[in-house]
Design an enzyme around this catalytic site. Structure first.
Site, PDB file in Angstrom:
ATOM      1  N   GLY A 159     -47.266  48.946 -46.021  1.00 22.43           N
ATOM      2  CA  GLY A 159     -48.062  49.871 -46.811  1.00 22.43           C
ATOM      3  C   GLY A 159     -49.498  49.388 -46.878  1.00 22.43           C
ATOM      4  O   GLY A 159     -49.808  48.258 -46.507  1.00 22.43           O
ATOM      5  N   LYS A 160     -50.392  50.232 -47.329  1.00 24.59           N
ATOM      6  CA  LYS A 160     -51.793  49.850 -47.497  1.00 24.59           C
ATOM      7  C   LYS A 160     -52.468  50.898 -48.369  1.00 24.59           C
ATOM      8  O   LYS A 160     -52.082  52.075 -48.369  1.00 24.59           O
ATOM      9  CB  LYS A 160     -52.506  49.785 -46.148  1.00 24.59           C
ATOM     10  CG  LYS A 160     -53.616  48.754 -46.092  1.00 24.59           C
ATOM     11  CD  LYS A 160     -53.052  47.352 -45.935  1.00 24.59           C
ATOM     12  CE  LYS A 160     -54.158  46.346 -45.628  1.00 24.59           C
ATOM     13  NZ  LYS A 160     -53.601  45.005 -45.349  1.00 24.59           N
ATOM     14  N   GLY A 161     -53.493  50.490 -49.094  1.00 27.99           N
ATOM     15  CA  GLY A 161     -54.190  51.456 -49.930  1.00 27.99           C
ATOM     16  C   GLY A 161     -55.470  50.879 -50.485  1.00 27.99           C
ATOM     17  O   GLY A 161     -55.871  49.758 -50.152  1.00 27.99           O
TER      18      GLY A 161
END
Length: 415
Positions: A159-161
């Site tokens: 994931g990434k954000g």
């Protein structure tokens, strides 16, 4: 995704698994609003003449927080025992000049969280605060986390954000408020067994502490939720060595490269692109191994010293110097300032790219190969259950895909 498709073709990856991995599970886009404080903006020179008789205002020094653009964030405590003279919203700060008062206002920031795949475990990936982020960037980075966790065989997905913002344009209080508001909006999407954020560009252990505080606020068993973020301070449940981990891994890799050739890094020279968490820690570790830093480039500038740069002193200049608001190597007095393009002409044994992606172009790679005598790291391909030699990146991707595919084969697909 070129390497992904090449590896998938090589191993005949199950079509449905392939489709699961080609796009993220979820792409979350939302907005966070924060009230920005009143600012004092430098008055343009052409407007200064009519205020030449304006008296100096004396404000509490720690009530004004300087920003990179030359402005100050005005905090209410600045008025304690203050003497203020204002005309048309203009004040003269003693020893600083004329400033226009810009009243505080709410501001909206675009925020993201991309959850790529959780076949092997909870989504896992950093939180990036940077002015150049986008959905496409986070999709790429989230997918990379899926591959990296599979390659290293840790039970996580990818994931990434983050938020589209320049952290240096905010005061410390505004930055904290933005971070807390981000987790307030994010809370229903993450959790210790669902999605676990971590530090990335523009964030650190302090930010992780704020995210932990906001996530656990009001929870009855808040200490059971400390696993919501990694990369936090060890005093609140973080891991020893986490701050230096990426730089340490890089140093280990360089050590192994030398060991394979019957040598050690001691006496070798190196050039560094990027002096953030990864670059600065790698440089410090390599210094301890006897290597010598010749040149450094970051977003603010490039420095060079043919006799070597004192890494410890440079770290102090960048990260412990209150006047260095940009946290840059530019202006370091014990090395000469050179252009960014000149960095690639510095002759050294090791080149370490530790900046943001996209910094090294094909032209730069070509110039490095033509103009410098750097040793080239090579890799002997390993036959990862496909019976033929492949390049290192494809071999690593094959390993990742085989591990991910195994979970789908054993657990099946939800109906």
């Amino acid at each position: 995704m070129e390497v992904f498709h090449r590896a998938a073709d090589l191993i005949g990856l199950d079509r449905r698994v392939r489709m699961e991995l080609e796009e993220p599970d979820y792409e979350h886009i939302f907005y966070v609003t924060v009230k920005l404080h009143t600012r004092l903006l430098p008055l343009p020179k052409e407007e200064q003449e009519k205020y030449k008789d304006l008296k100096d205002s004396e404000l509490l020094p720690d009530g004004l927080e300087p920003l990179l653009d030359g402005s100050f964030v005005f905090k209410r405590r600045a008025l304690i025992n203050a003497n203020v003279f204002m005309r048309d919203g203009v004040v003269r700060l003693k020893d600083k000049g004329l400033y226009k008062v810009l009243p505080g206002r709410p501001e909206r920031f675009k925020a993201y969280r991309v959850q790529h795949n959780q076949a092997r475990g909870p989504y896992k990936g950093g939180i990036r605060f940077h002015q150049d982020v986008s959905l496409d960037l986070f999709k790429v980075l989230a997918a990379e986390m899926t591959w990296k966790t599979a390659i290293s065989d840790v039970p996580f997905g990818g994931g990434k954000g983050g938020i589209k913002v320049d952290p240096k344009s905010l005061s410390s209080e505004e930055f904290e408020a933005l971070t807390l508001r981000y987790m307030y909006r994010l809370k229903s999407l993450v959790g210790p067994d669902l999605d676990i954020p971590a530090p990335d560009v523009g964030t650190d252990a302090n930010v992780m502490g704020l995210l932990l505080r906001q996530y656990t606020d009001g929870e009855r068993e808040r200490h059971r939720l400390r696993g919501i973020v990694t990369g936090k301070d060890t005093r609140i449940g973080g891991s020893e060595g986490r701050v230096r981990a990426t730089g340490q891994g890089l140093a280990y890799t360089i050590q192994e490269w030398f060991a394979d050739r019957g040598s050690v890094p001691a006496g070798a020279s190196f050039v560094l692109q990027g002096f953030g968490n990864v670059g600065s820690n790698a440089a410090e570790i390599l210094k301890g191994l006897g290597a010598r830093l010749l040149a450094v480039n970051d977003a603010g500038g490039t420095i060079y010293n043919p006799n070597g740069i004192d890494v410890t002193d440079l770290i102090s200049y960048v990260y412990e110097n209150p006047s260095n608001l940009r946290r840059t190597v530019a202006g370091y007095s014990k090395a000469q300032q050179i252009s960014k393009t000149d960095l690639w002409d510095v002759e050294a044994d090791i080149l370490i790219p530790a900046a943001l992606g996209g910094e090294i172009t094909y032209r730069i790679i070509r110039d490095i190969a033509r103009n410098t005598p750097r040793r080239t790291a090579t890799h002997n391909s390993v036959r990862y259950c496909i019976g033929k030699e492949v390049d290192m990146r494809t071999a690593a991707m094959v390993l990742a895909l085989k591990r991910i595919e195994a979970h789908y084969q054993l657990e099946g697909f939800s109906q």
